[in-house]
Write an enzyme that holds these catalytic residues in place. Sequence first.
Site, mmCIF file in Angstrom:
data_model
loop_
_atom_site.group_PDB
_atom_site.id
_atom_site.type_symbol
_atom_site.label_atom_id
_atom_site.label_comp_id
_atom_site.label_asym_id
_atom_site.label_seq_id
_atom_site.Cartn_x
_atom_site.Cartn_y
_atom_site.Cartn_z
ATOM 1 N N LYS A 192 0.909 -1.139 -0.054
ATOM 2 C CA LYS A 192 -0.033 -0.099 -0.134
ATOM 3 C C LYS A 192 0.956 1.262 0.025
ATOM 4 O O LYS A 192 2.002 1.298 0.693
ATOM 5 C CB LYS A 192 -0.888 -0.050 1.315
ATOM 6 C CG LYS A 192 -2.309 0.430 1.124
ATOM 7 C CD LYS A 192 -2.947 0.140 2.323
ATOM 8 C CE LYS A 192 -4.177 0.835 2.414
ATOM 9 N NZ LYS A 192 -5.225 0.874 3.646
HETATM 10 O O1 G3P Z 1 -7.830 1.506 5.234
HETATM 11 C C1 G3P Z 1 -8.245 2.793 5.117
HETATM 12 C C2 G3P Z 1 -9.583 3.224 5.413
HETATM 13 O O2 G3P Z 1 -10.559 2.033 5.163
HETATM 14 C C3 G3P Z 1 -9.642 3.967 6.473
HETATM 15 O O3 G3P Z 1 -11.207 4.161 7.035
HETATM 16 O O4 G3P Z 1 -12.850 4.994 8.576
HETATM 17 O O5 G3P Z 1 -10.463 5.707 9.009
HETATM 18 O O6 G3P Z 1 -11.540 6.641 7.068
HETATM 19 P P1 G3P Z 1 -11.501 5.371 7.881
#
Ligand code: G3P
Length: 208
Positions: free
Chosen positions: A83
């Site tokens: 990533k």
């Molecule tokens: O893994 C990246 C993403 O899914 C993070 O989500 O909820 O922290 O914006 P969030």
Amino acid sequence: MQIFIDSGNLDKIKQLNDLGVIDGVTTNPTLVSKENKPFRQLIKEICQIVDGPVSAETVSPDFEGIMKEAVELSRIHKNVIVKIVNTPQGLKAVKECTRKGIRTNVTLTFSAMQALLAAKAGATYVSPFVGRLDDINEDGMQLIRDIKQIYSNYGFSTKILVASVRSIDHVLESAKIGADVATCPAEIIEKMFLHPLTDAGIKRFLDD
Ligand code: G3P
């Protein structure tokens, strides 16, 4: 549409993987920091549980640093997807990874132009963050529609991996648009199984 679990928690990953609904895993530094395990060891153990793509994130800001991490991470297991953050240095590294045969997931993507550049660099996956766009009063799902159209127009093979999923509606809309993957926190995947009429129906059948 594939469903990935967005988590570094081995118990949750195992639990949902055992139900057969998980096609892969995504992690990020925040999720990893919640677990009491060294990063690379954690990724290795996740790969031993789930037989599918497992995203592991680089943290270096510069091309050389990202490439060093990318090579090391890709050696942990054949299913590791590196990533990389959607920056100019990051996309340069994505292009080099593509040349070396290292699969990538371009993260922190918030615009269709960033997604176009990720595809042109040869990214395996692009991760648009829909929840964080909604958080600032933008339309996260419209970004998925735009990327889908652009990738279809030019036949890019980069897969759209919807990230920052916060609701069942995000998953539903992703499937309707034709996104390749939605990566979801465990709670969202658990909610996908549920309907009150299923529970009521079970009760009635058992009572009868
Ligand atoms: O893994 C990246 C993403 O899914 C993070 O989500 O909820 O922290 O914006 P969030």
